[in-house]
Design an enzyme around this catalytic site. Structure first.
Site, short mmCIF file in Angstrom:
data_model
loop_
_atom_site.label_atom_id
_atom_site.label_comp_id
_atom_site.label_asym_id
_atom_site.label_seq_id
_atom_site.Cartn_x
_atom_site.Cartn_y
_atom_site.Cartn_z
N TRP A 215 -0.51 -26.76 20.91
CA TRP A 215 0.26 -27.06 22.13
C TRP A 215 -0.67 -27.44 23.26
CZ3 TRP A 215 4.76 -28.34 20.74
CH2 TRP A 215 5.41 -27.67 19.69
N LYS B 138 12.07 -18.82 23.74
CA LYS B 138 11.42 -17.66 23.12
C LYS B 138 11.83 -16.41 23.90
CE LYS B 138 8.09 -21.08 22.01
NZ LYS B 138 8.30 -21.34 20.63
N ASP C 220 0.97 -23.33 30.64
CA ASP C 220 2.10 -23.34 29.72
C ASP C 220 2.32 -21.89 29.31
OD1 ASP C 220 3.84 -23.50 27.59
OD2 ASP C 220 2.62 -24.88 26.40
C1 LIG Z 1 3.10 -22.58 23.71
C2 LIG Z 1 4.12 -23.65 23.48
N1 LIG Z 1 4.13 -24.72 24.30
C3 LIG Z 1 5.02 -25.71 24.14
C4 LIG Z 1 5.95 -25.69 23.12
C5 LIG Z 1 6.93 -26.84 22.97
O1 LIG Z 1 8.09 -26.48 23.58
P1 LIG Z 1 9.37 -27.46 23.60
O2 LIG Z 1 9.88 -27.55 22.22
O3 LIG Z 1 10.29 -26.77 24.58
O4 LIG Z 1 8.93 -28.78 24.12
C6 LIG Z 1 5.99 -24.58 22.26
C7 LIG Z 1 6.99 -24.53 21.17
O5 LIG Z 1 6.95 -23.72 20.28
C8 LIG Z 1 5.04 -23.56 22.44
O6 LIG Z 1 5.02 -22.51 21.61
#
Ligand SMILES: Cc1ncc(COP(=O)(O)O)c(C=O)c1O
Length: 366
Positions: A103, A194, A170
């Site tokens: 991510w 989550k 994030d």
């Molecule tokens: C740490 C982290 N950032 C970003 C995301 C992506 O999130 P989204 O699907 O809301 O774009 C996730 C998804 O599991 C994640 O765990």
């Protein structure tokens, strides 16, 4: 009575029953209006009030100081990978990023489209099994970006670094799991699915004085400054997702807030880590000092389970787990093995059942 199931999914993941029950009732009739929440205008009084309440609950739970705005936006955390640099990073400026997982790498890739990115630390070479904390920030960098919890690898910043300017984080997979000092951050973003609620809404917490400085034309919907004066109502927001978040926040508040939650999370993760550390069959994959309280990946000891037996035994483990109502334990393909995501709403009984299953399975094998 239906079988008790514990859902260890990494996301979308388990939600408090109270919130899902309220959501089900609201679909039929929202706040005794006779109209279901899915059918109600976002400009109606009940919905405007609910969104405002959600904002103030979040402000209270995370002790968000004045000078910070809260937004509920569509597009998930992934949209924030580009919205953050579009709004904050001038074309001729740079930002520091820590590469702590897939991510984080996606955030880096997007930021590179809008300015210079300095990747000042990375644990990619060891499959992101630790948080690389030894780094030097770049003079003049606009911000330092971190991923507070790395969902796939089960690593978590225990203490946040101090940025020369401000942090951008994030927090998708650990927001509301512990108290944070919001004043260290210029921007926090998190997909809700989550610890906060269902997919469909991302929460953004932004210090307003850092905005308006990127010096570029920003498409209206991607500009934080579009959404701030409109209280997330510039266009139709994801009302239903915000409502479920509202219910999750009430649940958390009644439980004692994020400090109480932090203690519960320490207890739950401690139970599982202790079991893994004393096991001869299983072991955790993340470096001990960086272990996440939210996502716990684990594998078989390779000295006990030879490579040619591993896949079949993993299948046995997962099948047996499912029979006991322990669901969604398969690990991410990049780490392998298993992963237990034990977000806020996972009851301690779920972790106890998992630990007991780990012990029983080990006794059968060794
Ligand atoms: C740490 C982290 N950032 C970003 C995301 C992506 O999130 P989204 O699907 O809301 O774009 C996730 C998804 O599991 C994640 O765990």
């Amino acid at each position: 009575m239906s079988k008790v199931v514990y859902n260890f999914s990494a996301g979308p993941s388990v939600l408090p029953k109270q919130a899902t029950e309220a959501a089900a009732a609201a679909i039929a009739d929202y706040a005794n209006t006779g109209i279901g929440i899915l059918e109600m205008s976002h400009r109606s009084k009940p919905i405007e009030g609910m969104v405002a309440e959600t904002e103030s609950l979040l402000r209270e739970l995370l002790s968000i100081p004045s000078g910070y705005e809260i937004l509920f936006l569509g597009g998930g955390a992934s949209l924030q990978f580009c919205m953050a640099p579009i709004n904050l990073l001038a074309q001729d400026a740079s930002a520091d990023y820590t590469d702590t997982g897939v991510w984080a790498a996606k955030a880096i890739k997007e930021a590179k489209r809008f300015g210079k990115v300095n990747v000042i630390s990375s644990s990619k070479n060891s499959v992101y099994d630790h948080i690389p904390k030894d780094f030097k920030q770049t003079d003049g960098a606009t911000y330092l970006h971190i991923t507070s919890n790395n969902t796939i690898y089960g690593t978590q910043w225990k203490e946040f670094p101090t940025a020369n300017t401000y942090l951008v984080s994030d927090m998708s997979s650990d927001i509301l799991s512990r108290p944070i000092d919001v004043s260290k951050f210029g921007l926090i973003y998190a997909g809700a699915q989550k610890n906060m609620g269902p997919a469909g809404v991302a929460t953004v917490i932004v210090r307003s004085d850092i905005l308006g400085k990127a010096g570029r034309e920003i498409p209206t919907m991607l500009d934080y400054q579009t959404h701030i004066p409109e209280h997330s109502m510039f266009n139709t927001p994801p009302v239903f997702s915000i409502f479920v978040m509202n219910q999750v926040l009430h649940w958390l508040k009644n439980l004692g807030g994020v400090s109480a939650m932090e203690k519960i999370n320490a207890k739950k993760s401690g139970l599982l880590y202790d079991a893994l550390d004393s096991s001869k069959l299983f072991k955790g994959t993340a470096a001990k000092e960086d272990r996440s309280t939210m996502n716990i990946p684990f594998v078989f000891h390779s000295s006990v389970v030879p490579t040619d037996k591993k896949d079949a035994l993993e299948k046995d483990f997962l099948t047996g787990a499912k029979e006991k109502g322990l669901e969604q334990l398969k690990g991410h393909r990049s780490v392998g093995g298993f992963r237990a995501s034990i977000y806020n709403a996972m009851p301690i009984e779920g972790v106890e059942q998992l630990v007991s299953y780990l012990c029983d399975f080990e006794k059968k094998i060794i």
